[in-house]
Scaffold this active site. Structure first.
Site, PDB file in Angstrom:
ATOM      1  N   CYS A   2       4.957 -20.491 -14.471  1.00  0.00           N
ATOM      2  CA  CYS A   2       3.872 -21.709 -14.995  1.00  0.00           C
ATOM      3  C   CYS A   2       2.417 -20.885 -15.059  1.00  0.00           C
ATOM      4  CB  CYS A   2       3.850 -23.177 -14.016  1.00  0.00           C
ATOM      5  SG  CYS A   2       6.153 -23.008 -14.253  1.00  0.00           S
ATOM      6  N   ARG A  27       1.951 -19.170 -20.327  1.00  0.00           N
ATOM      7  CA  ARG A  27       2.490 -18.756 -20.010  1.00  0.00           C
ATOM      8  C   ARG A  27       3.597 -20.290 -19.707  1.00  0.00           C
ATOM      9  NH1 ARG A  27       1.648 -15.314 -16.011  1.00  0.00           N
ATOM     10  NH2 ARG A  27       3.280 -16.698 -13.978  1.00  0.00           N
ATOM     11  N   ASN A 100       4.223 -22.794  -9.217  1.00  0.00           N
ATOM     12  CA  ASN A 100       5.150 -21.445  -9.973  1.00  0.00           C
ATOM     13  C   ASN A 100       6.016 -21.159  -9.297  1.00  0.00           C
ATOM     14  OD1 ASN A 100       6.398 -20.018 -12.173  1.00  0.00           O
ATOM     15  ND2 ASN A 100       4.684 -18.680 -11.820  1.00  0.00           N
ATOM     16  N   GLY A 101       7.320 -20.830  -9.140  1.00  0.00           N
ATOM     17  CA  GLY A 101       8.473 -20.072  -9.142  1.00  0.00           C
ATOM     18  C   GLY A 101       9.967 -20.713  -8.639  1.00  0.00           C
ATOM     19  N   GLU A 494      21.226  -3.868 -31.273  1.00  0.00           N
ATOM     20  CA  GLU A 494      19.871  -4.196 -30.925  1.00  0.00           C
ATOM     21  C   GLU A 494      19.433  -2.921 -30.446  1.00  0.00           C
ATOM     22  OE1 GLU A 494      16.753  -6.738 -29.284  1.00  0.00           O
ATOM     23  OE2 GLU A 494      18.990  -6.954 -30.104  1.00  0.00           O
ATOM     24  N   LYS A 498      15.832  -3.670 -33.015  1.00  0.00           N
ATOM     25  CA  LYS A 498      14.014  -3.675 -32.727  1.00  0.00           C
ATOM     26  C   LYS A 498      13.132  -2.757 -33.511  1.00  0.00           C
ATOM     27  CE  LYS A 498      13.776  -6.767 -28.816  1.00  0.00           C
ATOM     28  NZ  LYS A 498      14.735  -7.237 -30.262  1.00  0.00           N
ATOM     29  N   GLU A 501      12.619  -4.046 -36.345  1.00  0.00           N
ATOM     30  CA  GLU A 501      11.792  -5.294 -37.045  1.00  0.00           C
ATOM     31  C   GLU A 501      10.516  -4.936 -36.541  1.00  0.00           C
ATOM     32  OE1 GLU A 501      13.815  -8.999 -34.187  1.00  0.00           O
ATOM     33  OE2 GLU A 501      13.692  -6.993 -33.330  1.00  0.00           O
ATOM     34  N   HIS A 517      34.003   7.215 -40.433  1.00  0.00           N
ATOM     35  CA  HIS A 517      34.346   6.261 -41.700  1.00  0.00           C
ATOM     36  C   HIS A 517      33.206   6.438 -42.366  1.00  0.00           C
ATOM     37  CE1 HIS A 517      38.481   5.489 -39.862  1.00  0.00           C
ATOM     38  NE2 HIS A 517      37.541   6.495 -38.678  1.00  0.00           N
TER      39      HIS A 517
END
Length: 621
Positions: A2, A27, A100-101, A494, A498, A501, A517
């Protein structure tokens, strides 16, 4: 995650705080609020939605005062709403807190406070803090004076925080201590800005960068007393400390990115905290505990499961692939992974004994939402792993486990992926114990290893200088292969995603056993091969794959464990990570792959945070 702002000085505070909140809206943007000391009282304005809603409210009902705090929220406990928006107040309406937390023991504290007569108005964990401070002030309230209560407030906050477990950056106002803000932090960021005759507070430097470049960064377990003339700093034990004043050289754009060039690299570096925050408060109790208390998913439902389906898109789909290994291994229940866009068009045999686990960063992914609705129509229950409270998927799901990564600004997902993996392994561990497939002693060993993961991610981040060298050598290549086995096969996929992307290089991730293969036909001196060969049951098999690539003139980038013998060729690159058990290695192994993709994209001049043709949240089919 936050946004927190505060101001004490001679100017009207609200315009300054609203500007600071705009700088921090990245945030959190579920709701926002401001509280100001006005005469002998505190007034609040709060609104659900983006900051523009609070702006409109303040225009209709202005708020005056030279001492104020403000907050923009990313919901964790309680849906986005005006009631759950900060600042929160006590029973007397003379005390407010912004936070915040995550307060881990808020339920325990809330029960005690309710028993003592406190009335709660929100669903948040934060509200327990303001009532706890009120309770401490009650004990010393007979000593309150009309215009000097700083020591009383300081001591009440300090004592209250000694009862709190969890992460927090917070600020406190009390109408009976005019001219003072009390701030404190543990695990969540908080910085003080020092101006001339005015003092600022923010969860990040952009909150006050237009007004001062002199800043003091609080460390964990520290408190600050803010006045117009400056700030004093203390430990939670009450001992005064001297703090260095830093001059911020960043411009505003750099400050929002923590001094980094892009949001993506900032978020890669936030991954240790994303892992910590996503596991915080969820490790114990193991039996009949966390999942039921937090999500409503009971042990009886888990025991009766016939099968689990994991559905997601893109990076979240790769998290599901790893989750399948964990669920089958630890919870002893069959699991299938489905691409959400395909799931809805298949004829499924689903029923009340099946659980669909839907994974999404935004909670608004159209294909995943459609899969959730399809599952519910067929009678299955839905368990969502999501980073956004109150999103469409979480509203449709029967059970929700929220990751606590904060907003992710870069389009290419990094820290949200770490949060999803953390949530999935916690689900698998708790489900395994509930189903009797995992002994508590075994579960505790896994959890002991999990709490070490943030430190291992930090060790992986230290490889960045070497990764930059590799990126410089390879950034002009047109094709890459990524290979791995078992739990790390999805990490190969992944890593390739990346690179595709953000650098626009063609890359493919393969199970290493599939190399012969077909894909090996592509191997020559022009296609680098990333090999994830950290310590595992299949490490020797991967060593054979390296030899097959090298025999055909290929160049390898080998991800290995410290202490392992690696037969590297003269043209190969080797990156070494801390040795660890294979089970949780995907959480660490992905980090060098993210860094490599990032630095290759930067060297190629690509728009890293907003890659072409992509959007952060895919809300159309």
């Amino acid at each position: 995650m936050c946004g927190i702002v505060g101001y004490v000085g001679s100017r009207q505070a609200v315009p300054i705080l609203m500007d600071g909140l705009r700088r921090l809206e990245y945030r959190g943007y579920d709701s926002a609020g401001i509280a100001a000391v006005s005469g002998a009282a505190i007034e609040r304005r709060r609104a659900q939605g983006k900051l523009s809603q609070l702006d409109a409210l303040l225009e209709a009902s202005p708020l005056k005062g030279t001492l104020a705090v403000g907050h923009t929220r990313w919901a964790t406990h309680g849906k986005p709403s005006e009631e759950n928006a900060h600042p929160h107040t006590d029973c007397t309406k003379s005390l407010v807190v912004i936070h915040n937390g995550i307060i881990e023991n808020y339920l325990e504290l809330k029960e005690k406070l309710v028993a003592a007569g406190h009335k709660f108005e929100s669903e948040t964990d934060t509200e327990v803090v303001v009532h706890l401070i009120e309770e401490k002030l009650r004990a010393s309230g007979k000593h309150a004076k009309p215009d000097f209560n700083d020591p009383l407030l300081f001591e009440a906050v300090r004592q209250a925080l000694n009862d709190v477990r969890g992460a927090y950056a917070l600020a406190v106002l009390w109408a009976k201590a005019p001219g003072t803000i009390i701030a404190a932090k543990t695990s969540s960021p908080l910085v003080i800005g020092l101006g001339t005759g005015e003092t600022f507070l923010g969860s990040d430097v952009p909150a006050f960068l237009d007004h001062t470049r002199k800043a003091v960064f609080l460390d964990d377990g520290e408190m600050a007393v803010l006045k117009a003339g400056g700030a004093s700093f203390f430990t939670l034990a009450g001992r005064k400390v001297e703090k260095p004043v830093q001059t911020i050289a960043w411009n505003r754009s750099m400050a929002e990115k923590g001094g980094h060039k892009h949001f993506m690299i900032k978020e890669i570096y936030e991954q240790p905290e994303s892992c910590e925050d996503s596991m915080r408060g969820r490790l114990f109790p193991l039996r009949d505990g966390v999942l039921q208390r937090e999500t409503g998913l009971s042990p009886d439902v888990l025991k009766g499961l016939r099968q689990i389906y994991l559905v997601a898109c893109g990076t979240a789909h790769h998290a599901c692939m790893i989750g399948r290994y964990w669920i089958e291994d630890l919870a002893d229940v069959p699991a299938q992974v489905e691409i959400a866009s395909e799931f809805r068009y298949r004829q499924h045999v689903l029923g009340p004994k099946d659980l669909v686990v839907a994974v999404s960063q935004s909670g608004e992914t159209a294909d995943t939402l459609a899969a959730v609705r399809c599952a519910k129509e067929k009678g299955a229950k839905v368990f969502a792993v999501c980073n956004s409270v109150g999103s469409a998927i979480t509203r449709a799901a029967d059970y929700n486990l929220y990751t606590h990564c904060g907003p992710e600004c870069g389009v290419a997902s990094t820290k949200a992926f770490i949060g999803q993996l953390t949530g999935l392994v916690l689900f698998a561990v708790h489900a395994g114990v509930a189903r009797g497939a995992l002994k508590e002693s075994q579960a505790r060993e896994i959890i002991d290893d999990l709490v070490r993961i943030p430190g291992r991610i930090r060790a992986a981040l230290k490889l960045e200088p070497r990764i930059i060298e590799i990126a410089k050598a390879l950034h002009k290549k047109s094709n890459f292969l990524y290979i791995a086995r078992h739990l790390n096969f999805p990490i190969a996929m992944e890593g390739a995603l990346k690179l595709k992307e953000i650098s626009y290089i063609h890359a493919e991730g393969y199970a290493a056993g599939e190399l012969k293969h077909g894909p090996i036909a592509l191997v020559d001196g022009e296609i680098p091969v990333m090999v994830i060969a950290t310590r595992s049951r299949v490490q020797e098999k991967l060593a054979s794959n390296v030899m097959e690539v090298r025999a055909r003139g290929g160049q390898c980038i080998i991800l290995a464990s410290e202490g392992d013998k690696i037969d590297a060729g003269k043209n190969d690159f080797v990156l070494r990570l801390p040795a660890m058990d294979e089970l949780l290695s995907p959480l660490v192994n992905v980090v060098p792959l993210q860094l490599l993709a990032y630095h290759i994209a930067v060297l190629r001049g690509c728009d890293v945070d907003q890659p072409r043709n992509l959007a952060k949240s895919v809300t159309v089919e």
